[in-house]
Motif scaffolding. Structure first.
Motif, PDB file in Angstrom:
ATOM      1  N   ILE A  22       0.883  -1.236   0.164  1.00 17.23           N
ATOM      2  CA  ILE A  22       0.033  -0.028   0.038  1.00 17.23           C
ATOM      3  C   ILE A  22       1.135   1.205  -0.051  1.00 17.23           C
ATOM      4  O   ILE A  22       0.647   2.312  -0.674  1.00 17.23           O
ATOM      5  CB  ILE A  22      -0.968   0.067   1.192  1.00 17.23           C
ATOM      6  N   ILE A  26      -0.029   4.013  -2.635  1.00 14.33           N
ATOM      7  CA  ILE A  26      -1.123   5.062  -1.888  1.00 14.33           C
ATOM      8  C   ILE A  26      -1.681   5.953  -2.807  1.00 14.33           C
ATOM      9  O   ILE A  26      -2.783   6.209  -2.749  1.00 14.33           O
ATOM     10  CB  ILE A  26      -0.390   5.308  -0.701  1.00 14.33           C
ATOM     11  N   ILE A  29      -4.214   4.478  -5.480  1.00 16.24           N
ATOM     12  CA  ILE A  29      -5.592   4.185  -4.799  1.00 16.24           C
ATOM     13  C   ILE A  29      -6.355   5.329  -4.498  1.00 16.24           C
ATOM     14  O   ILE A  29      -7.645   5.566  -4.933  1.00 16.24           O
ATOM     15  CB  ILE A  29      -5.131   3.409  -3.618  1.00 16.24           C
ATOM     16  N   ALA A  30      -5.794   6.339  -3.990  1.00 16.98           N
ATOM     17  CA  ALA A  30      -6.582   7.414  -3.636  1.00 16.98           C
ATOM     18  C   ALA A  30      -7.211   8.413  -4.551  1.00 16.98           C
ATOM     19  O   ALA A  30      -8.192   8.680  -4.515  1.00 16.98           O
ATOM     20  CB  ALA A  30      -5.517   8.482  -2.752  1.00 16.98           C
ATOM     21  N   VAL A  40      -6.397   6.229   2.505  1.00 17.81           N
ATOM     22  CA  VAL A  40      -5.861   4.949   1.990  1.00 17.81           C
ATOM     23  C   VAL A  40      -4.829   4.563   3.169  1.00 17.81           C
ATOM     24  O   VAL A  40      -4.788   3.480   3.232  1.00 17.81           O
ATOM     25  CB  VAL A  40      -5.019   5.407   0.838  1.00 17.81           C
ATOM     26  N   LEU A  43      -6.027   1.944   5.516  1.00 18.98           N
ATOM     27  CA  LEU A  43      -6.065   0.471   5.137  1.00 18.98           C
ATOM     28  C   LEU A  43      -4.876  -0.412   5.677  1.00 18.98           C
ATOM     29  O   LEU A  43      -4.898  -1.368   5.999  1.00 18.98           O
ATOM     30  CB  LEU A  43      -5.817   0.260   3.637  1.00 18.98           C
ATOM     31  N   SER A  85      -9.769  -7.884  -3.653  1.00 18.32           N
ATOM     32  CA  SER A  85      -9.214  -6.613  -3.732  1.00 18.32           C
ATOM     33  C   SER A  85      -8.906  -6.268  -5.262  1.00 18.32           C
ATOM     34  O   SER A  85      -8.952  -4.968  -5.466  1.00 18.32           O
ATOM     35  CB  SER A  85      -7.430  -6.587  -3.152  1.00 18.32           C
ATOM     36  N   PHE A  91     -14.047   1.848  -2.017  1.00 18.55           N
ATOM     37  CA  PHE A  91     -12.897   1.831  -0.792  1.00 18.55           C
ATOM     38  C   PHE A  91     -13.394   0.960   0.273  1.00 18.55           C
ATOM     39  O   PHE A  91     -12.819   0.056   1.068  1.00 18.55           O
ATOM     40  CB  PHE A  91     -12.977   3.482  -0.339  1.00 18.55           C
ATOM     41  N   ARG A  98      -9.276  -6.060   2.983  1.00 22.47           N
ATOM     42  CA  ARG A  98      -7.955  -5.925   3.817  1.00 22.47           C
ATOM     43  C   ARG A  98      -8.147  -6.565   5.353  1.00 22.47           C
ATOM     44  O   ARG A  98      -7.253  -7.305   5.708  1.00 22.47           O
ATOM     45  CB  ARG A  98      -7.766  -4.513   4.116  1.00 22.47           C
ATOM     46  N   TRP A 156      -3.181   0.014 -10.252  1.00 19.12           N
ATOM     47  CA  TRP A 156      -2.945  -0.534  -8.984  1.00 19.12           C
ATOM     48  C   TRP A 156      -3.387  -2.057  -8.626  1.00 19.12           C
ATOM     49  O   TRP A 156      -2.858  -2.637  -7.881  1.00 19.12           O
ATOM     50  CB  TRP A 156      -3.341   0.501  -7.742  1.00 19.12           C
TER      51      TRP A 156
END
Length: 388
Positions: A22, A26, A29-30, A40, A43, A85, A91, A98, A156
């Motif tokens: 992550i 990061i 993903i954000a 994020v 997580l 995932s 999210f 997770r 990602w």
């Protein structure tokens, strides 16, 4: 060292990759899920909290399951978490994935560490545990930088495809090389917690919480730190993470070797001082790539050298409850990861990311104080501990 130890190291490598990757993706993903970088980062916190508090419960509940079978079930669940995932539309779904990953990883890592400590001679115990933690640090060398590059070029989600493939390879290794290991008697949670009434044991466990809190205040947001302070490209950031990981692998070996040779206490005190120095120097090392890499090497080596040293010190200090302490220590390690990632996320949302390095350094100094306290308890009690 028998090949089974290397298989266990591979399993922890895969677990470490999914936990830590992550940090490298990061920002991606954000942006994709339309949340903040700090969100994020949570997580990592959620993963580690589930690991920290779930590990003792899950290990107790699964104590009657044959160990190789348990590892395979955990890895299969882990594979399912990775698939979720990959297909996460938002999210919340990724957060659920997770939690599944953390629960399965807790069984994989705790079982791996315990088996490593029990399947080698006492004089090799530190090195065996160090090898398991080298698996975790190797995830930094290969998993995090490679996951970052894959995420940058293919998205990602493809990073978790990589982890899914690695989990299948790990399962094949478990089937082929690990023998069946009979289950151990269940240790009630009340008995596990009762061992922490010892101030010495509690202070040693606190070292792990504080030093990992310090580490992840910085590491979870290390990509942001490097972008903000040096405006590095994704490829250059991956290179820095690679150097950090190589230093970590070396540190894992050094920590195991040093704790076997000099004793856990002396090793911990020395490495905590060097770790704190590296964090305080980090903001000043961004003037050039050379100075940055020198500090990053010291930082990476020290943080990963500490875990085998602490676990060996626990085994030295509490030989009658070493199994309990090694299991609890993995929970305390992840509690530190959760606290560091969560606290670090709050800091980056409101302050400059360079503040994280100073706060992290203070946390490691507190870990040093806890280590010194554990040593003074030993001396006051006139007990003898190997290496002191």
């Amino acid at each position: 060292m028998n090949i089974g130890i290397f298989v266990l190291a591979l399993a922890t490598f895969v677990a470490g990759t999914v936990e830590l990757v992550i940090a490298g993706i990061i920002n991606m993903i954000a942006e994709d899920l339309h949340v903040s970088v700090g969100a994020v980062g949570q997580l990592v916190s959620v993963f580690s909290l589930v690991f920290a508090f779930g590990a003792p419960v899950l290990i107790a509940l699964t104590s009657k399951v044959e160990k190789r079978k348990l590892l395979l079930i955990a890895m299969l669940t882990f594979l399912g978490g990775n698939i979720l995932s990959i297909v996460s539309p938002n999210f919340t779904t990724l957060l659920i994935a997770r939690i599944i990953l953390a629960a399965s990883c807790s069984i994989v890592v705790v079982t791996s560490v315990t088996m490593a400590a029990k399947t080698v001679a006492t004089e090799l115990r530190g090195r065996a545990i160090g090898l398991i933690f080298m698996g975790l640090s190797a995830s930094l060398v290969l998993g995090v930088p490679l996951g970052t590059i894959i995420g940058q070029n293919f998205g990602w989600r493809m990073t978790f495809v990589l982890v899914a493939v690695l989990s299948i390879v790990s399962m094949l290794g478990i089937i082929k090389f690990l023998p069946k290991v009979p289950p151990q008697p269940a240790i009630p949670l009340r008995k596990q917690i009762a061992t922490l009434k010892s101030k010495k044991i509690a202070s040693i466990q606190l070292i792990s919480v504080l030093e990992l809190t310090g580490h992840f205040i910085v590491y979870t947001y290390f990509t942001l730190f490097l972008k903000t302070t040096m405006d590095l490209s994704t490829n250059m950031i991956s290179m820095v993470l690679l150097v950090f990981g190589i230093a970590g692998i070396t540190g894992g070996w050094i920590g195991g070797w040093a704790s076997d040779k000099f004793g856990g206490a002396k090793t911990i005190l020395t490495f905590l001082i060097l770790f704190a120095v590296s964090l305080f120097l980090l903001p000043y090392a961004t003037g050039s790539m050379i100075s940055l890499l020198i500090v990053v090497v010291l930082y990476g080596a020290m943080v990963w050298a500490l875990s085998p040293a602490v676990q060996n010190y626990l085994a030295e200090s509490a030989p009658d409850s070493s199994d309990i302490q090694l299991g609890l220590n993995t929970s305390f390690l992840h509690l530190g990861v959760a606290l560091g990632s969560g606290f670090g996320g709050l800091l980056v949302d409101y302050y400059s990311v360079t503040i994280n390095t100073w706060v992290a350094g203070i946390m490691v100094v507190l870990a040093l104080i806890s280590a010194i306290y554990s040593l003074t308890i030993n001396r006051r009690g006139n007990s003898s501990i190997q290496g002191l």
